[in-house]
Design an enzyme around this catalytic site. Structure first.
Site, mmCIF file in Angstrom:
data_model
loop_
_atom_site.group_PDB
_atom_site.id
_atom_site.type_symbol
_atom_site.label_atom_id
_atom_site.label_comp_id
_atom_site.label_asym_id
_atom_site.label_seq_id
_atom_site.Cartn_x
_atom_site.Cartn_y
_atom_site.Cartn_z
ATOM 1 N N LYS A 180 61.721 54.008 21.886
ATOM 2 C CA LYS A 180 62.049 53.827 20.466
ATOM 3 C C LYS A 180 61.105 52.729 19.945
ATOM 4 C CE LYS A 180 64.234 51.574 17.068
ATOM 5 N NZ LYS A 180 63.008 51.651 16.277
ATOM 6 N N SER A 234 63.050 40.327 18.510
ATOM 7 C CA SER A 234 63.601 39.038 18.084
ATOM 8 C C SER A 234 64.822 38.651 18.927
ATOM 9 C CB SER A 234 64.012 39.136 16.618
ATOM 10 O OG SER A 234 65.016 40.109 16.486
ATOM 11 N N GLU A 255 62.772 40.430 26.260
ATOM 12 C CA GLU A 255 61.648 39.510 26.057
ATOM 13 C C GLU A 255 61.601 39.214 24.572
ATOM 14 O OE1 GLU A 255 60.455 38.117 28.568
ATOM 15 O OE2 GLU A 255 61.119 39.530 30.094
ATOM 16 N N CYS A 289 54.132 36.759 19.965
ATOM 17 C CA CYS A 289 55.218 35.956 20.529
ATOM 18 C C CYS A 289 54.657 34.698 21.181
ATOM 19 C CB CYS A 289 55.996 36.765 21.558
ATOM 20 S SG CYS A 289 54.968 37.390 22.882
ATOM 21 N N GLU A 390 61.288 30.314 14.969
ATOM 22 C CA GLU A 390 60.077 31.134 15.043
ATOM 23 C C GLU A 390 59.758 31.672 13.648
ATOM 24 O OE1 GLU A 390 60.226 35.088 16.846
ATOM 25 O OE2 GLU A 390 58.474 34.550 18.041
HETATM 26 N N1 LIG Z 1 58.411 37.830 24.513
HETATM 27 C C1 LIG Z 1 57.619 38.849 24.283
HETATM 28 O O1 LIG Z 1 57.018 39.426 25.182
HETATM 29 C C2 LIG Z 1 57.435 39.335 22.871
HETATM 30 C C3 LIG Z 1 56.352 40.171 22.587
HETATM 31 C C4 LIG Z 1 56.192 40.634 21.276
HETATM 32 C C5 LIG Z 1 57.106 40.305 20.285
HETATM 33 N N2 LIG Z 1 58.147 39.502 20.587
HETATM 34 C C6 LIG Z 1 59.099 39.106 19.544
HETATM 35 O O2 LIG Z 1 59.385 40.217 18.689
HETATM 36 C C7 LIG Z 1 59.740 39.747 17.391
HETATM 37 C C8 LIG Z 1 58.987 40.536 16.349
HETATM 38 O O3 LIG Z 1 59.223 41.881 16.495
HETATM 39 P P1 LIG Z 1 60.239 42.712 15.572
HETATM 40 O O4 LIG Z 1 60.315 42.121 14.210
HETATM 41 O O5 LIG Z 1 59.874 44.151 15.722
HETATM 42 O O6 LIG Z 1 61.623 42.427 16.304
HETATM 43 P P2 LIG Z 1 63.051 43.122 16.042
HETATM 44 O O7 LIG Z 1 64.004 42.449 16.955
HETATM 45 O O8 LIG Z 1 63.372 43.186 14.609
HETATM 46 O O9 LIG Z 1 62.817 44.639 16.490
HETATM 47 C C9 LIG Z 1 62.437 44.961 17.813
HETATM 48 C C10 LIG Z 1 62.858 46.391 18.092
HETATM 49 O O10 LIG Z 1 64.286 46.438 18.085
HETATM 50 C C11 LIG Z 1 64.717 47.467 17.203
HETATM 51 N N3 LIG Z 1 66.038 47.104 16.663
HETATM 52 C C12 LIG Z 1 66.335 46.522 15.475
HETATM 53 N N4 LIG Z 1 67.661 46.392 15.345
HETATM 54 C C13 LIG Z 1 68.224 46.885 16.470
HETATM 55 C C14 LIG Z 1 69.560 47.003 16.949
HETATM 56 N N5 LIG Z 1 70.598 46.595 16.208
HETATM 57 N N6 LIG Z 1 69.763 47.522 18.178
HETATM 58 C C15 LIG Z 1 68.720 47.910 18.946
HETATM 59 N N7 LIG Z 1 67.433 47.847 18.539
HETATM 60 C C16 LIG Z 1 67.188 47.325 17.328
HETATM 61 C C17 LIG Z 1 63.629 47.547 16.176
HETATM 62 O O11 LIG Z 1 63.659 48.770 15.475
HETATM 63 C C18 LIG Z 1 62.402 47.389 17.051
HETATM 64 O O12 LIG Z 1 62.090 48.620 17.662
HETATM 65 C C19 LIG Z 1 59.384 38.269 17.402
HETATM 66 O O13 LIG Z 1 60.554 37.517 17.581
HETATM 67 C C20 LIG Z 1 58.482 38.131 18.620
HETATM 68 O O14 LIG Z 1 58.431 36.842 19.172
HETATM 69 C C21 LIG Z 1 58.344 39.015 21.852
HETATM 70 O O1 LIG Z 2 53.571 39.177 21.263
HETATM 71 C C1 LIG Z 2 53.681 39.012 22.457
HETATM 72 C C2 LIG Z 2 52.649 39.412 23.444
HETATM 73 C C3 LIG Z 2 51.554 38.417 23.473
HETATM 74 C C4 LIG Z 2 50.340 38.892 24.136
HETATM 75 O O2 LIG Z 2 50.278 39.997 24.624
HETATM 76 C C5 LIG Z 2 49.200 37.983 24.200
HETATM 77 O O3 LIG Z 2 49.321 36.810 23.855
HETATM 78 O O4 LIG Z 2 48.121 38.452 24.642
#
Ligand SMILES: NC(=O)c1ccc[n+]([C@@H]2O[C@H](COP(=O)([O-])OP(=O)(O)OC[C@H]3O[C@@H](n4cnc5c(N)ncnc54)[C@H](O)[C@@H]3O)[C@@H](O)[C@H]2O)c1
Ligand SMILES: O=CCCC(=O)C(=O)O
Length: 488
Positions: A180, A234, A255, A289, A390
């Protein structure tokens, strides 16, 4: 030359077929560099579509897990070759859908190729250990078995690399997958799935269902036939997903966000440190992230560092990621732009001092995009929202300190612990940082962003469910250990 075409209609990929959402509903995916450009129309799926995808993945699981690792690996090698051949098209979809510049999108796509090849090779590696039994007549060993059906819930910020770094290990270790993607980048996800289809992956092994997170993501997390959920996104959503999966006794991996610090020591090479701060904090419009957001500087070099940093920030060229001259693209969506602008306002309301940026750019050719200027604050204190939460945008908070010890304490004063870096030439400072910094990824004389596919990646504290992705660490989530005792 890219074969990407705008305004195509994309479908879900279920059981080896491209199918419309049962409701027939689609929604436009728009270009954040120009809100008037429709990149493609993507399915607005419902739970019925998700149920079909899970059923297909479940039906395909038995024959997929019975293949050898080498046979599964061959499919991943094929998918890598197709993705490599179609890299310009996939990268263009990514740039148009979420705004990062084309060179960054191409780099990410090629990273996807490398991840696929890495995990293809994993199919030939050992899956267990022989452990001496207390019975001299017995053979005891461990082996690994797949979880079954794995649900992948992915964010929009790395729309090729993250789905691949989750799906590739899931598949190589014998699981089938329902992906998804974030709805903001569903066209890019469909392009990636086309590569797997072209590689001849058997029907049902990898499925794609596009739709709202609150509908498809939560139904995937709650689905009784999904044995594991790997989520990146998130904290707010991650916590909900984790709770739902835990409640039904399945396995989960979360993550999540970061509030990543860089420490600039008094003995740092300041030009290198400025370069790393700008690249780590502002590339991809700060939407990583691992992006640098807190810049902790020893007071002796504060003014010199600040001056160099501001001079470089001035040079940053904003623009459409498809134009060669652009260094920084727009925020990925209007919602993301509004979040960033609200943090900039909060920063000022809470008493931080704006040194650069802080607004949308005024040039007319950027007016239809979700652009925000690269922004630098000083006078930032640890209790302020812009130091704690964040932002996920191009905003840097400068914070002076009197010593490395205080710098590390300040860097650790966060609920997050994803990545952190230090610029110093002193080995003692490096070692203190490596020992005392509470982050899953610590980097010395290198920016906070930058993840290598063959190394474990994940955070401490609120950044993760304390699991690790990528490299050989991935086997821990995507398999269960079975201990075997054999007696003739
Ligand atoms: N730690 C890591 O490896 C990493 C990597 C990339 C991004 N991130 C984090 O991702 C965030 C940004 O991404 P985003 O805005 O897409 O995050 P988000 O949490 O809004 O969405 C992530 C995914 O979850 C889905 N989602 C939304 N509501 C949901 C629910 N109620 N139940 C299940 N799934 C649901 C979304 O459609 C999307 O596919 C930032 O906080 C960033 O730090 C973390
Ligand atoms: O957004 C998270 C992933 C970060 C990443 O892949 C990088 O820093 O290269």
């Amino acid at each position: 030359m890219s074969a990407f075409q705008l305004e195509q209609t994309y479908n879900n990929f279920i059981n080896g077929e491209w199918v419309k959402a049962a409701s027939g509903k689609t929604e436009p995916s728009i270009n954040p560099a120009n809100r008037n450009e429709v990149v493609g129309h993507v399915p607005a799926s419902g739970v019925e579509d998700l149920n079909q995808a899970v059923a297909a993945a479940k039906a395909a699981a038995k024959s997929w897990r019975r293949l050898t690792g080498a046979e599964r690996g061959n499919f991943l090698f094929q998918a890598a070759n197709v993705l490599e051949r179609r890299a310009n098209e996939v990268a263009e979809a990514m740039t148009r859908e979420m705004g990062k510049t084309f060179p960054e999108a191409k780099g990410e796509t090629m990273r996807g190729v490398a991840i696929l090849r890495y995990y293809a090779g994993e199919g030939m590696r050992k899956t267990g250990d022989v452990i001496p039994s207390t019975d001299s007549e017995a053979l005891m060993f461990t082996t690994r078995v797949p979880l079954g059906v794995v649900g992948v819930i992915a964010p929009w910020n790395f729309p090729v690399a993250i789905p691949i770094w989750k799906a590739a290990p899931a598949l190589i270790y014998g699981n089938t997958v329902v992906l998804k993607p974030a709805q903001e980048t569903a066209v890019t996800a469909a392009k990636v799935l086309e590569c797997f289809e072209e590689a001849g992956l058997p029907a049902g092994v990898l499925n794609l269902v596009c739709g709202k997170g609150s509908v498809i993501g939560s139904a995937l997390a709650e689905h009784p036939d999904v044995n594991g959920i790997t989520f990146t996104g998130s904290n707010e959503v991650g916590k909900r997903v984790g709770a739902a999966v835990l409640a039904r006794g399945a396995k989960y991996q979360l993550e999540m966000g970061g509030k990543n610090p860089v420490i600039i020591a008094a003995d740092a090479d300041l030009d290198l440190a400025v370069e790393g701060t700008i690249s780590g904090g502002l590339k991809s419009t700060g939407q990583k992230c691992t992006a640098t957001s807190r810049v902790i500087i020893e007071r002796k070099v504060y003014d010199a560092f600040k001056e160099k940093l501001l001079a470089k920030v001035e040079e940053i060229r904003l623009g459409d990621g498809m134009s060669g001259g652009s260094w920084m693209g727009p925020c990925a969506s209007e919602g993301q732009l509004n979040t960033v602008l609200s943090y900039i306002q909060k920063g000022q309301d809470e008493g931080a001092v704006l040194l650069a940026g802080g607004n949308r750019p005024d040039s007319p050719e950027l007016a239809e995009g979700f652009y925000v200027q690269p922004t630098v604050f000083e006078g930032v204190e640890s209790h302020m929202s812009i130091a704690r939460e964040e932002i996920f945008g191009p905003v840097l908070a400068l914070m002076p300190v009197d010593s490395i010890e205080k710098a590390i304490a300040l860097a650790n004063d966060s609920d997050y612990g994803l990545s952190a870096s230090i610029y110093t030439q002193n080995v003692g400072s490096m070692l203190s940082f490596i020992r005392d910094m509470d982050a899953g990824l610590v980097r010395i004389n290198a920016e906070t962003a930058g993840v290598e596919l063959q190394a474990p990646f994940g955070g401490m504290k609120m950044s993760s469910s304390h699991s690790r992705e990528q490299g050989q660490a991935a086997i821990e989530f995507f398999t269960a250990i079975k201990t075997v005792f054999v007696k003739s």
